[in-house]
Motif scaffolding. Structure first.
Motif, mmCIF file in Angstrom:
data_model
loop_
_atom_site.group_PDB
_atom_site.id
_atom_site.type_symbol
_atom_site.label_atom_id
_atom_site.label_comp_id
_atom_site.label_asym_id
_atom_site.label_seq_id
_atom_site.Cartn_x
_atom_site.Cartn_y
_atom_site.Cartn_z
ATOM 1 N N LEU A 200 -100.265 34.849 -115.021
ATOM 2 C CA LEU A 200 -99.738 34.539 -113.691
ATOM 3 C C LEU A 200 -98.219 34.669 -113.683
ATOM 4 O O LEU A 200 -97.631 35.100 -112.700
ATOM 5 N N GLY B 102 -97.939 39.369 -107.660
ATOM 6 C CA GLY B 102 -99.007 38.968 -108.570
ATOM 7 C C GLY B 102 -98.726 39.337 -110.006
ATOM 8 O O GLY B 102 -97.595 39.239 -110.480
ATOM 9 N N ALA B 169 -102.668 35.226 -106.955
ATOM 10 C CA ALA B 169 -103.964 34.592 -107.250
ATOM 11 C C ALA B 169 -104.103 33.276 -106.490
ATOM 12 O O ALA B 169 -105.171 32.961 -105.952
ATOM 13 N N ASN B 193 -105.173 40.532 -110.405
ATOM 14 C CA ASN B 193 -105.014 39.362 -109.524
ATOM 15 C C ASN B 193 -106.357 38.718 -109.189
ATOM 16 O O ASN B 193 -106.480 37.488 -109.162
ATOM 17 N N LEU B 196 -107.746 36.890 -112.217
ATOM 18 C CA LEU B 196 -107.033 35.618 -112.409
ATOM 19 C C LEU B 196 -107.526 34.582 -111.404
ATOM 20 O O LEU B 196 -107.768 33.423 -111.753
ATOM 21 N N ALA B 197 -107.676 34.986 -110.155
ATOM 22 C CA ALA B 197 -108.156 34.057 -109.129
ATOM 23 C C ALA B 197 -109.538 33.525 -109.511
ATOM 24 O O ALA B 197 -109.824 32.330 -109.372
#
Lengths: 383, 383
Positions: A200, B102, B169, B193, B196-197
């Motif tokens: 991140l 991101g 994210a 992204n 990660l989310a």
């Protein structure tokens, strides 16, 4: 060929708890006086898949400011790890410390993938939240296989306090930006939260003061001759480079190893083979602890190597380290028989894929470790 | 053996832009009247490694509400992608739309790892932000190799507006919780992204309405006979299962494929081989666009397949799809000669590791695609 850090001392001095206290305090003051007392408390975030003595040691240390606990799935599902952390804070009266829930699943690894892996390469001894049964009869208990969102029923009672709304990775990022260069991250579960934080925010690792990590396995030898030690030796006797925290999320571990930390200390499975959470150690700690913590300690299972406690201890007092070695460390993220294995190289042999130098703790002083644990448990008195 | 979705129509009807407009509008109303007009605009978040016609199409569509743009490293470094998105919004007068920066790096893949991969398995045709030079002379330009934090100097001028403070994210997670089941995520860069989310919040994918993804490659065939088409055919002629967005972050792509989306549409490289951003198409769009957008369009490079534009178009008007197939899709995350390759199975053949059914677009109607692009560019008039 290890770079030894011998610690001159006499074990005779450590026979009674009261002597231990006095000396432990002296050692502690010596070890930290240059920084902690002059510049304030040492700041720590603890990232883990549960709550244990490691947390208690750090939370009780008067020279340490625990900024928060972050939870991740590993031995326990994340929701259970969060509940354990919250309940642990209640038990030691530290409900001022925030708990941030984190990753429920490892990055790429999964329970389904682990089933396939075992069908190809053989059974894992320990699988944490995915563990259904032991292959062989084992003294260590199992929590009971369940889902990530199943109701929480902790043996120590469920917590009344709640976790923070902030996700672990976001909390970690926010804190290192708030206190750049000041925070030691002490991690003792799978590295998923840290890897998420790094991806991140590429500045994350570089803004921390250091990483102290319990995980990985180099070449452990069984040092104690009892049933529990033999049981735990199954984890490394035929797979000396495999350790659960890494094996649960090898990709996260590799991301972490290739991240720009200023300083990394690895506490692998190796030094813990000389240690054990014996019933007598639990009783000794309980005898000096406040009533609620004492009761909590007395209900703990005995027999575990002091994996995480070593990580806390060598950070609190680096003179507990008897031998260590500076190595480049990474972890195998290729799905195959060695998926999740620890990789290491003496400087000059490393492939140069971004892996970093780490101080790998090889052996520690078990008696002084126990003394430190007893001393810290008693901090704050029998309130 | 593909499940065809033939679209009955006569290409004779699509000779002039004005006819196209009228018919395009009719098609659009037909395609969306059941949902968009009755229940308000269709909500979209666009995740991408740049800013292009796909964004303009979606931002100009009067039936679409673009909640935000999220940026990721891929063709461009993330900071450049963010700047391009911000500048693009300025050019089309939509500075009301937030841009969230991101991931700067893919999860596990890296430039160093790509160097080793190429030394073992051969050179990649395109490497995005890591591209130093072409292997063969190529019409397509290069942006110039530079670092992730180097100063931005966009050919279209640097943006005056700023990106959101929120990470991509986190923005994605916050939005799907705010509008559960309502948001279509249209993604056309590496999946970092989104992965990660998903790992930050296991509920993420399931809370979206759907994912429309430009990426992957199944069995593309060169359909156009010109220099640009031949240049781009190099990407798939000897590696039909390799496509840049996936190859840049294979682990993220696999995480995405194993996530609980309600609906997934994959727009691979295949349908784009029948399309091209010709100079005449750029000029045609420019002739109907507002002055600043027209100037922007006229400075665009010609020759690119309409990869991302197809993703936007088939979501706006699903009747543009000529043939599609429902397949289980995943991506190879094993480091080896096929690292990042698209994996697919007709239902029943899938391994069952969590991979999901997706509608894979095989062919589209190029003329109606161009008509839709021209129509949408002209939305809002020559203000």
């Amino acid at each position: 060929m290890t770079l030894s850090t011998p610690v001159a001392q006499s074990s005779v001095l450590f026979r009674t708890a009261s002597v231990v206290w006095q000396l432990g305090l002296a050692v502690l003051l010596l070890a930290t006086s240059g920084t902690a007392l002059a510049e304030g408390k040492r700041k720590v975030i603890i990232d883990d898949d549960g709550f244990g003595m490691m947390h208690i040691m750090l939370l009780k240390d008067p020279n340490v400011e625990v900024l928060g606990l972050t939870s991740v799935t590993g031995d326990l599902w994340e929701k259970q790890a969060v509940a354990s952390a919250l309940r642990g804070l209640e038990i030691i009266g530290r409900t001022d410390v925030p708990v941030a829930g984190g990753a429920v699943y490892p990055l790429v690894n999964s329970e389904a993938l682990t089933d396939r892996w075992e069908a190809l390469y053989g059974k894992l001894v320990w699988k944490g939240a995915w563990m259904k049964q032991w292959v062989e009869p084992t003294a260590q208990g199992l929590i009971g296989y369940h889902g990530p969102d199943d109701p929480i029923n902790l043996p120590e009672g469920n917590p009344k306090i709640k976790a923070s709304d902030e996700l672990a990775a976001n909390f970690l990022i926010r804190m290192v930006h708030k206190y750049p260069g000041e925070i030691s991250i002490i991690a003792a579960g799978p590295m998923t939260n840290l890897a998420l934080a790094q991806r991140l925010d590429p500045a994350f690792a570089g803004l921390a003061k250091e990483l102290v990590y319990m995980g990985g396995s180099f070449n452990p030898q069984q040092m104690l001759n009892n049933k529990s030690a033999s049981d735990f030796a199954r984890e490394y006797m035929n797979s000396p480079r495999r350790e659960f925290n890494i094996r649960f999320d090898p990709e996260a571990a590799s991301i972490m190893s290739r991240s720009p930390w200023k300083k990394v200390t690895v506490v692998p499975a190796d030094p813990a083979t000389a240690t054990q959470m014996t019933r007598s150690l639990l009783d000794r700690m309980a005898s000096f602890a406040a009533p609620e913590l004492a009761a909590h300690l007395r209900m703990q299972a005995a027999g575990f190597p002091l994996w995480d406690e070593i990580a806390a201890a060598v950070w609190i007092d680096p003179t507990l380290v008897r031998s260590s070695e500076v190595l480049f460390v990474d972890y195998n993220s290729q799905f195959g028989p060695s998926y999740g294995d620890t990789l290491s190289w003496r400087p000059g042999y490393e492939p140069g894929l971004g892996e970093r130098k780490a101080t790998v703790v090889r052996t520690i002083d078990p008696e002084r470790l126990e003394a430190l644990m007893v001393k810290l448990v008693s901090e704050g008195g029998k309130h």
